[in-house]
Design a protein around this motif. Structure first.
Motif, PDB file in Angstrom:
ATOM      1  N   MET A   1       0.593  -1.234   0.509  1.00  0.00           N
ATOM      2  CA  MET A   1       0.135  -0.096   0.274  1.00  0.00           C
ATOM      3  C   MET A   1       1.349   0.722   0.069  1.00  0.00           C
ATOM      4  O   MET A   1       1.848   1.604   0.110  1.00  0.00           O
ATOM      5  N   PHE A   2       0.031   2.022  -0.620  1.00  0.00           N
ATOM      6  CA  PHE A   2       0.647   4.085   0.004  1.00  0.00           C
ATOM      7  C   PHE A   2       1.322   3.825   0.551  1.00  0.00           C
ATOM      8  O   PHE A   2       1.485   3.974   2.423  1.00  0.00           O
ATOM      9  N   HIS A   3       2.759   4.031   0.903  1.00  0.00           N
ATOM     10  CA  HIS A   3       3.749   4.656   2.057  1.00  0.00           C
ATOM     11  C   HIS A   3       3.738   3.361   3.543  1.00  0.00           C
ATOM     12  O   HIS A   3       3.485   3.341   4.304  1.00  0.00           O
ATOM     13  N   ALA A   4       3.857   2.386   2.160  1.00  0.00           N
ATOM     14  CA  ALA A   4       3.812   1.395   3.163  1.00  0.00           C
ATOM     15  C   ALA A   4       4.922   0.992   4.259  1.00  0.00           C
ATOM     16  O   ALA A   4       5.907   1.405   4.196  1.00  0.00           O
ATOM     17  N   ALA A   5       3.831   0.461   5.645  1.00  0.00           N
ATOM     18  CA  ALA A   5       5.248   1.096   7.098  1.00  0.00           C
ATOM     19  C   ALA A   5       4.922  -0.750   7.439  1.00  0.00           C
ATOM     20  O   ALA A   5       5.537  -1.916   7.625  1.00  0.00           O
ATOM     21  N   ASP A   6       3.603  -0.942   7.741  1.00  0.00           N
ATOM     22  CA  ASP A   6       3.579  -1.696   9.083  1.00  0.00           C
ATOM     23  C   ASP A   6       3.339  -3.723   7.784  1.00  0.00           C
ATOM     24  O   ASP A   6       3.497  -4.195   7.939  1.00  0.00           O
ATOM     25  N   SER A   7       2.870  -3.303   7.178  1.00  0.00           N
ATOM     26  CA  SER A   7       2.331  -3.920   5.383  1.00  0.00           C
ATOM     27  C   SER A   7       3.573  -4.252   5.422  1.00  0.00           C
ATOM     28  O   SER A   7       3.741  -5.545   5.401  1.00  0.00           O
ATOM     29  N   ALA A   8       4.741  -3.432   4.565  1.00  0.00           N
ATOM     30  CA  ALA A   8       5.690  -3.720   4.399  1.00  0.00           C
ATOM     31  C   ALA A   8       6.641  -4.267   5.840  1.00  0.00           C
ATOM     32  O   ALA A   8       7.355  -5.536   5.205  1.00  0.00           O
ATOM     33  N   GLY A   9       6.393  -4.343   6.808  1.00  0.00           N
ATOM     34  CA  GLY A   9       6.953  -4.888   7.749  1.00  0.00           C
ATOM     35  C   GLY A   9       7.013  -5.973   8.195  1.00  0.00           C
ATOM     36  O   GLY A   9       7.319  -7.006   7.641  1.00  0.00           O
ATOM     37  N   TYR A  10       5.727  -6.669   8.177  1.00  0.00           N
ATOM     38  CA  TYR A  10       4.805  -7.778   8.531  1.00  0.00           C
ATOM     39  C   TYR A  10       5.761  -8.264   7.669  1.00  0.00           C
ATOM     40  O   TYR A  10       5.316  -9.973   7.959  1.00  0.00           O
TER      41      TYR A  10
END
Length: 488
Positions: A103-112
């Protein structure tokens, strides 16, 4: 008990809601013409609002005469198809926008995803000991669930992101079936079908299947818990498998979000102690209470108890810190919000972002679904009025109002779970965070379906007035966002 008045979602409610949304969509750009949303966010919003309101009316009518078995099958497959379509669209949208499936400005999603692929890499040489080492080293219990779930998927899929989202679509479709069963047992067949269709069509529940976040799985576990626990309470005999499933699902909730597990445990405890005798025999409830307390004392200790204590002690500081952080990022008015502001609106929050504010693409993508939630929250609030204050309804629709004389003691599990979670949320740093509210949406839709089914024609003005209020609130919220940034 109130007599069912409506077996379907009225077209007049749908029309007013769609008109209110389009009106807000056209008026908000006039506040600051340089902050108009990109055209594709308009498409997302219009499709979301039309899909929910138009087809809630049409399908609650068209599917009303099906057998329960056929209804469940059609509900599952239609929900699955809608979610797969969303997965495909969002996957390609993210690739087109920033060359990444996240998703846009991925933080949690990319981290998982990164954590799960790291465990997978260790697994290649160390086997399942790699996951155990991760579980031992992870600081928070609530951070264990989703990366572990992704890791076990990735063993078979090689870390394929798209397949993970197809699996989300399957779980999301099962969630709709659970919502139908819970609402049907509590409020009757027509209300159950309405609630299932609401859940199937809810735009943000659909779109989260296309994002690599834990909300879809967490909602699945929560509604699975509600379905099993509700069945356990209502069965004449104690079925050991339902008890085991209920306890396991509560423990799983702690691994996704600690406060959600605590709310589920509280709801089950209150339901066991106070549920009406007509619903569940007292002898069976006492046996279940003793068993659940013993299991809870054994499992819900150590790290989980410590996390809950830290959360409670830091709730005020966390909320103040987050609001100050938001004010530094742009909205200087945000620092003035607090629990006193959030609590009265907690069933309705958040409000839709319909302006081109910096780095809020996800908010704009989801704004149509947020507006749908705002409108439907009025019915959720009305449901609690019916359950607590209204003890009867005459054929003419007149309410007989008596405090605590309604049927509230027959639905304590889902009532306490919803109120407890939203109460905790109102005191937290995430009272206006759409992601955190999403978990409560299926329960809110169950109560919304209940109040729609019991709303006599003479009180249709309530739905009209609430929709008009949400129209004003949507405009006011976007003025607030722009003014806080010095743009209005």
């Amino acid at each position: 008990m109130l007599k069912t008045q409506l077996p379907y979602y009225p077209n007049v409610f749908a029309q007013y809601a769609m008109i209110a949304y389009v009106g807000a969509l056209l008026i908000i750009p006039t506040i600051n013409t340089s902050m108009i949303m990109s055209w594709y966010w308009w498409v997302f919003g219009i499709v979301s609002v039309f899909l929910f309101f138009h087809y809630s009316n049409q399908l609650t009518r068209d599917w009303s005469r099906m057998s329960p078995r056929l209804f469940e099958q059609r509900l599952f497959w239609m929900a699955f198809i809608l979610r797969i379509i969303a997965v495909i669209i969002l996957y390609n949208l993210f690739i087109w926008d920033h060359d990444s499936p996240f998703m846009f400005h991925a933080a949690d999603s990319a981290g998982y995803h990164e954590v799960a692929t790291d465990i997978l890499a260790w697994y290649q040489t160390r086997g399942l000991d790699a996951w155990w080492q991760f579980a031992q080293n992870e600081q928070g219990v609530s951070d264990l669930g989703y990366p572990s779930w992704l890791f076990f998927q990735y063993i078979f899929t090689g870390g394929n992101v798209f397949i993970a989202r197809v699996i989300k679509s399957i779980l999301g479709a099962f969630t709709c079936v659970f919502v139908y069963r819970i609402a049907m047992r509590n409020f009757g067949e027509s209300t159950g079908r309405m609630a299932g269709i609401f859940c199937m069509l809810m735009p943000n529940l659909i779109m989260y299947c296309g994002m690599h976040l834990k909300e879809t799985e967490m909602i699945f576990v929560l509604m699975f818990f509600c379905e099993r626990a509700d069945l356990m309470l209502r069965q004449d005999k104690l079925v050991v498998m339902n008890l085991v499933a209920t306890v396991i699902l509560i423990l799983l909730l702690f691994t996704f979000r600690t406060v959600l597990g605590a709310a589920a445990l509280l709801a089950l405890g209150v339901a066991l102690m106070l549920t009406n005798e007509r619903v569940s025999r007292i002898g069976k409830r006492w046996i279940l209470t003793i068993i659940v307390v013993m299991i809870g004392m054994y499992f819900v200790g150590g790290r989980i108890a410590m996390e809950m204590e830290q959360y409670w002690e830091g709730r005020e500081d966390n909320q103040r810190t987050r609001l100050e952080d938001r004010s530094k990022k742009g909205n200087v008015l945000a620092r003035n919000a607090s629990f006193i502001v959030f609590a009265p609106m907690i069933f309705t929050l958040p409000f839709p972002t319909m302006v081109e504010t910096f780095n809020q693409e996800t908010f704009r993508m989801l704004h149509g679904g947020v507006f749908v939630k705002n409108v439907m929250s009025g019915f959720t609030i009305l449901a609690f009025f019916f359950l607590v204050f209204v003890s009867d309804s005459s054929p003419t629709g007149r309410w007989k109002i008596q405090f605590l004389k309604g049927e509230w003691r027959e639905h304590l599990l889902i009532e306490v779970l919803l109120v407890a979670y939203l109460g905790i949320l109102a005191m937290s740093a995430f009272a206006h965070a759409e992601r955190f509210h999403l978990v409560a949406v299926p329960l809110e839709l169950i109560f919304a379906a209940y109040s729609v089914s019991r709303l006599h024609r003479r009180y249709y003005w309530y739905a009209t007035a609430w929709t008009a209020l949400m129209f004003v609130a949507a405009i006011a919220w976007n003025v607030f966002k722009l003014r806080g940034r010095g743009l209005a």
